[in-house]
Structures are given as C-alpha cells and as structure tokens.
Design a protein around this motif. Structure first.
Motif, PDB file in Angstrom:
ATOM      1  N   VAL A  40      -9.528  -1.479   2.782  1.00 25.47           N
ATOM      2  CA  VAL A  40      -7.799  -1.255   2.545  1.00 25.47           C
ATOM      3  C   VAL A  40      -7.953  -0.733   1.141  1.00 25.47           C
ATOM      4  O   VAL A  40      -7.838  -1.179   0.245  1.00 25.47           O
ATOM      5  CB  VAL A  40      -6.929  -2.453   2.773  1.00 25.47           C
ATOM      6  CG1 VAL A  40      -5.777  -1.939   2.296  1.00 25.47           C
ATOM      7  CG2 VAL A  40      -7.284  -3.256   4.066  1.00 25.47           C
ATOM      8  N   ASP A  41      -7.641   0.713   1.370  1.00 26.83           N
ATOM      9  CA  ASP A  41      -7.423   1.466   0.145  1.00 26.83           C
ATOM     10  C   ASP A  41      -5.758   1.874  -0.297  1.00 26.83           C
ATOM     11  O   ASP A  41      -5.024   2.266   0.334  1.00 26.83           O
ATOM     12  CB  ASP A  41      -8.030   2.977   0.237  1.00 26.83           C
ATOM     13  CG  ASP A  41      -8.146   3.971  -0.973  1.00 26.83           C
ATOM     14  OD1 ASP A  41      -7.606   3.344  -2.076  1.00 26.83           O
ATOM     15  OD2 ASP A  41      -8.915   4.914  -0.891  1.00 26.83           O
ATOM     16  N   LEU A  42      -5.693   1.034  -1.425  1.00 24.51           N
ATOM     17  CA  LEU A  42      -4.278   1.192  -1.855  1.00 24.51           C
ATOM     18  C   LEU A  42      -3.999   2.197  -3.123  1.00 24.51           C
ATOM     19  O   LEU A  42      -2.953   2.523  -3.270  1.00 24.51           O
ATOM     20  CB  LEU A  42      -3.887  -0.129  -2.530  1.00 24.51           C
ATOM     21  CG  LEU A  42      -3.964  -1.632  -1.542  1.00 24.51           C
ATOM     22  CD1 LEU A  42      -3.578  -2.809  -2.206  1.00 24.51           C
ATOM     23  CD2 LEU A  42      -3.083  -1.120  -0.243  1.00 24.51           C
ATOM     24  N   ALA A  43      -5.193   2.863  -3.541  1.00 29.42           N
ATOM     25  CA  ALA A  43      -5.018   3.834  -4.616  1.00 29.42           C
ATOM     26  C   ALA A  43      -4.186   4.878  -4.291  1.00 29.42           C
ATOM     27  O   ALA A  43      -4.011   5.508  -3.132  1.00 29.42           O
ATOM     28  CB  ALA A  43      -6.386   4.338  -4.789  1.00 29.42           C
ATOM     29  N   PHE A  44      -3.072   5.224  -5.236  1.00 35.81           N
ATOM     30  CA  PHE A  44      -2.119   6.303  -4.961  1.00 35.81           C
ATOM     31  C   PHE A  44      -2.226   7.280  -6.064  1.00 35.81           C
ATOM     32  O   PHE A  44      -2.439   8.484  -5.885  1.00 35.81           O
ATOM     33  CB  PHE A  44      -0.645   5.746  -5.074  1.00 35.81           C
ATOM     34  CG  PHE A  44       0.400   6.642  -4.945  1.00 35.81           C
ATOM     35  CD1 PHE A  44       0.764   7.277  -3.677  1.00 35.81           C
ATOM     36  CD2 PHE A  44       1.262   6.894  -6.072  1.00 35.81           C
ATOM     37  CE1 PHE A  44       1.604   8.304  -3.682  1.00 35.81           C
ATOM     38  CE2 PHE A  44       2.151   7.908  -5.949  1.00 35.81           C
ATOM     39  CZ  PHE A  44       2.338   8.707  -4.762  1.00 35.81           C
ATOM     40  N   ARG A  45      -2.270   6.888  -7.383  1.00 38.38           N
ATOM     41  CA  ARG A  45      -2.435   7.763  -8.539  1.00 38.38           C
ATOM     42  C   ARG A  45      -3.546   6.951  -9.317  1.00 38.38           C
ATOM     43  O   ARG A  45      -3.554   5.774  -9.350  1.00 38.38           O
ATOM     44  CB  ARG A  45      -1.383   8.217  -9.151  1.00 38.38           C
ATOM     45  CG  ARG A  45      -0.481   9.257  -8.277  1.00 38.38           C
ATOM     46  CD  ARG A  45       0.687   9.784  -9.122  1.00 38.38           C
ATOM     47  NE  ARG A  45       1.391   8.785 -10.189  1.00 38.38           N
ATOM     48  CZ  ARG A  45       2.573   8.541  -9.989  1.00 38.38           C
ATOM     49  NH1 ARG A  45       3.514   9.318  -9.606  1.00 38.38           N
ATOM     50  NH2 ARG A  45       2.948   7.602 -11.093  1.00 38.38           N
TER      51      ARG A  45
END
Length: 129
Positions: A40-45
């Motif tokens: 689950v990739d939560l990376a946004f910036r």
C-alpha cells in the motif's frame, strides 16, 4: 462510510487481513520493495505522509508484539531512532541489508513519503487478547 481510524480503503482492508506473527514493513520512500508482499503506497510528495504519522496511525489499529529496525538508524536518523525506541523498548536491530532481506517475508509493506534515511521498521503482529 468509516468515520475514524485509517480511512484509506486499501490499507484498512490489508490490515484487516493480517494475523498473528504476520510482518508489516513501514518504510520510507527509498526502501526497495521486493515482489511478494502486498504494497500500500501512501507516498504523495517527499515527506508526505511522514514515517511518524503513518506509524502512529498503524499502531492505533494493530496489535504488535515485536519490531525490527536497521541498526544504522541510530547514527543516521536520531529522530526516527527515538520514535522507534519510544514505541518499542525491546526493538531488535539488524544491519540494513538484512532488513531489506526480511522484507521479502513481510505480508504487507506500507510505503510512506518519508525522505530521511533508515526510517523503516518491520512490525510483527500480535494478538489483542
């Protein structure tokens, strides 16, 4: 609709599927993720969401009986090291290369936007009773 806790449907569903002794890696944006574990990739910036925010949210919903981090975190990232030892007094340390190897056996990887070194921890799920 859920009104509190983790609202991300992919993460909430993945957490509900975990069982005793399953591994959950909470990692920074740079951690290599092998094929195998659900991600689950939560990376946004860069920096969003932070390792601390995601870890705090997960610990509010998971029973955790143990944790492992890279020994390099102590020298390279004192803030992350302090956060981890605050939550896990019996935190186990392994070389970063070993932590990367252990990741392949994790059931779930939660990638944050954290952009500081060695902000990674492998959680071992416990039971709530």
């Amino acid at each position: 609709m859920k009104k509190h806790g983790i609202l991300n449907r992919h993460l909430s569903g993945a957490l509900a599927a975990l069982g005793h002794t399953d591994g959950v890696l909470v990692c920074d944006a740079g951690m290599p993720i092998p094929d195998g574990p659900r991600v689950v990739d939560l990376a946004f910036r860069a920096g969003v969401p932070s390792f601390a925010e995601v870890l705090e949210g997960l610990l509010g919903e998971l029973a955790v009986e143990g944790a492992t981090a890279a020994e390099e975190v102590r020298g390279a990232n004192p803030a992350a090291a302090s956060l981890l030892t605050g939550h896990f007094p019996d935190l186990a340390y392994v070389p970063h290369e070993r932590l990367k190897q252990l990741t392949s056996g994790a059931r779930l990887v939660v990638r944050t936007g954290e952009a500081s070194p060695y902000a990674n921890v492998l959680l071992r799920c416990g039971v709530f009773f």
